[in-house]
Design a protein around this motif. Structure first.
Motif, PDB file in Angstrom:
ATOM      1  N   GLU A 127       0.921  -0.983   0.148  1.00 16.10           N
ATOM      2  CA  GLU A 127      -0.341  -0.021   0.257  1.00 16.10           C
ATOM      3  C   GLU A 127       0.724   1.158  -0.270  1.00 16.10           C
ATOM      4  N   LEU A 128       2.584   0.729  -0.014  1.00 12.93           N
ATOM      5  CA  LEU A 128       3.104   2.491   0.323  1.00 12.93           C
ATOM      6  C   LEU A 128       2.808   2.772  -1.413  1.00 12.93           C
ATOM      7  N   LEU A 174      -6.035   6.254  -3.081  1.00 10.25           N
ATOM      8  CA  LEU A 174      -5.838   5.771  -1.855  1.00 10.25           C
ATOM      9  C   LEU A 174      -6.500   5.265  -0.802  1.00 10.25           C
ATOM     10  N   TRP A 175      -7.952   4.755  -1.519  1.00 13.77           N
ATOM     11  CA  TRP A 175      -8.701   4.501  -0.464  1.00 13.77           C
ATOM     12  C   TRP A 175      -8.914   3.117  -1.876  1.00 13.77           C
ATOM     13  N   THR A 176      -8.111   2.198  -2.192  1.00  8.95           N
ATOM     14  CA  THR A 176      -8.342   0.920  -2.765  1.00  8.95           C
ATOM     15  C   THR A 176      -9.553   0.402  -2.540  1.00  8.95           C
ATOM     16  N   ASN A 177     -10.191   0.579  -1.270  1.00  7.76           N
ATOM     17  CA  ASN A 177     -11.561   0.342  -0.594  1.00  7.76           C
ATOM     18  C   ASN A 177     -11.701   0.495   0.404  1.00  7.76           C
ATOM     19  N   PHE A 178     -12.836   0.870   0.848  1.00  9.08           N
ATOM     20  CA  PHE A 178     -13.638   1.431   1.876  1.00  9.08           C
ATOM     21  C   PHE A 178     -13.478   0.823   3.458  1.00  9.08           C
ATOM     22  N   LYS A 179     -13.107  -0.763   3.485  1.00  9.15           N
ATOM     23  CA  LYS A 179     -12.682  -0.720   3.996  1.00  9.15           C
ATOM     24  C   LYS A 179     -12.416  -0.240   5.323  1.00  9.15           C
ATOM     25  N   SER A 180     -11.689  -0.099   5.371  1.00  9.02           N
ATOM     26  CA  SER A 180     -10.723   0.590   6.515  1.00  9.02           C
ATOM     27  C   SER A 180     -11.869   1.939   7.078  1.00  9.02           C
ATOM     28  N   LEU A 181     -12.730   1.858   6.412  1.00 11.77           N
ATOM     29  CA  LEU A 181     -14.230   3.376   7.325  1.00 11.77           C
ATOM     30  C   LEU A 181     -14.529   2.305   8.060  1.00 11.77           C
TER      31      LEU A 181
END
Length: 410
Positions: A15-16, A119-126
């Motif tokens: 992800e870097l 930077l948000w390849t998906n929104f699972k971090s929300l």
């Protein structure tokens, strides 16, 4: 320091690359970063954050963002279409034009903002409570008002998507598709806007007009500024000029310290609802507790001993409801009921907790119900219907009582 980060830390080195692409993009579009700061995943309270490479003095500019870099309904590639059909996109949230812009730009490989949105390849971090199960919300957040607000949010998001967004998409199949631009993605983008968007403050004369007309600047996405995390005792603040937005140091920052913006003067229940994290109680100077009028009525009712007293109570309750509404609430800070000044600041700066219609946003739980606010100086504050009038009356009574007590001690 926040008890939980607004973005979950990960150690996935793959992800870097998106971060490096984003930083190269910033250079190309003229977004300038001070040599005294850098973006990192290490040493921060969240997945991304900004750290001081060396000591920074108060007043120094940390980075400058040209207005052309901002992502909103006026800068997106589909801005002309959104402007042409803006009448059909009007909703109580006021977010539909930005959300349609995000639906388009997020799924377009050729988007000008692709390095930023990647930077948000998906929104699972929300991790806002809207993504928790209903059982978790009801069990873990009972009494906060958040479960009821989230239920209303989700209901209104679905209604907005079904009645406004889908018909618009159907009229423009060359730009949007219901197979790609789904309700799930729309909901994720609502959470994205809730957690990461900014709202430009109104000028003094605009604020006077807003109080009369209840209008405000629409939300917008601000690359780089949304990298900064929040604490109430922040050390940086976003300032707006005609051509740029500048993140400015507001107190000395030492080498190695994280740079924190403010998302607004927000209580922990608001931080959790909008961003998915809270601050430790002792560290959040803006934490408040809301006591709904209905709760006060139920407590008083328990002590009523006679029919006459019940009749008097009901008469007073009816008069109070006619004056301020059943959904009003007292707001208590760390040092008791808020003062007039604190109340004015709170009602003007605390953030929205609902995308839905104002009269449905909070039920009878004391959740604020007006138009959307600014987290990081984003979206506009939600206020209880009639709460300001009710609280000022209560505060005036407190002042009168305190005056009498003071005269006794003299």
């Amino acid at each position: 320091m926040a008890t939980e980060a607004k973005r979950i830390k990960v150690d996935d080195h793959s992800e870097l690359e998106p971060l490096q692409n984003f930083l190269h993009w910033c250079y190309r579009v003229g977004l300038t970063l001070s040599e005294k700061v850098y973006v990192s995943k290490e040493g921060t309270v969240a997945e991304y954050g900004m750290l001081a490479r060396e000591d920074i003095k108060k007043g120094e500019v940390l980075f400058t963002i040209p207005r052309a870099v901002l992502l909103h309904q006026g800068t997106t590639k589909v801005s002309a279409l959104l402007e042409k059909e803006k009448a059909s996109l009007e909703t109580s949230s006021g977010w539909v034009p930005l959300l349609l812009a995000l639906l388009y730009e997020y799924t377009s490989p050729q988007s000008y903002w692709s390095p930023y949105l990647s930077l948000w390849t998906n929104f699972k971090s929300l991790d806002q409570p809207m993504f928790w199960s209903k059982e978790e919300r009801d069990m873990l957040l009972r009494g906060t008002g958040i479960p009821e607000a989230v239920d209303t949010d989700l209901m209104n998001i679905q209604r907005e998507y079904t009645t406004v967004v889908l018909p618009f998409i159907a009229r423009h199949p060359d730009l949007w598709s219901p197979d790609t631009h789904t309700l799930e993605l729309y909901t994720q983008l609502v959470a994205f806007v809730m957690a990461y968007s900014f709202q430009e403050p109104l000028e003094d004369d605009e604020e006077e007009e807003e109080e009369e007309e209840m209008t405000s600047h629409p939300p917008m996405m601000v690359p780089m500024a949304d990298m900064l995390n929040h604490v109430s005792n922040h050390n940086a603040n976003l300032e707006y000029t005609a051509d740029n937005l500048n993140m400015v140091c507001v107190r000395p920052i030492h080498k190695g310290e994280e740079i924190f913006n403010t998302y607004g003067q927000m209580a922990n229940w608001q931080l959790l609802h909008m961003y998915g994290f809270t601050e430790l109680y002792a560290n959040n100077n803006n934490d408040t507790v809301d006591i709904p009028l209905t709760s006060l009525y139920k407590v008083i009712l328990q002590d009523v001993q006679s029919d006459l007293n019940r009749q008097l109570l009901d008469e007073k309750w009816e008069m109070l409801c006619q004056t301020v509404g059943e959904k009003g609430a007292f707001i208590f800070g760390k040092h008791g009921c808020l003062t007039d000044t604190e109340l004015h600041t709170t009602l003007k700066t605390q953030p929205t907790v609902s995308v839905g219609t104002p009269d449905q946003a909070g039920g009878n739980t004391g959740i604020r119900t007006t138009n959307p606010h600014v987290g990081r100086q984003r979206n506009r504050p939600l206020c209880y219907p009639g709460a300001k009038t009710m609280l000022q009356s209560a505060l005036q009574r407190n002042k009168t009582r305190q005056g009498k007590n003071n005269s006794k001690t003299k």
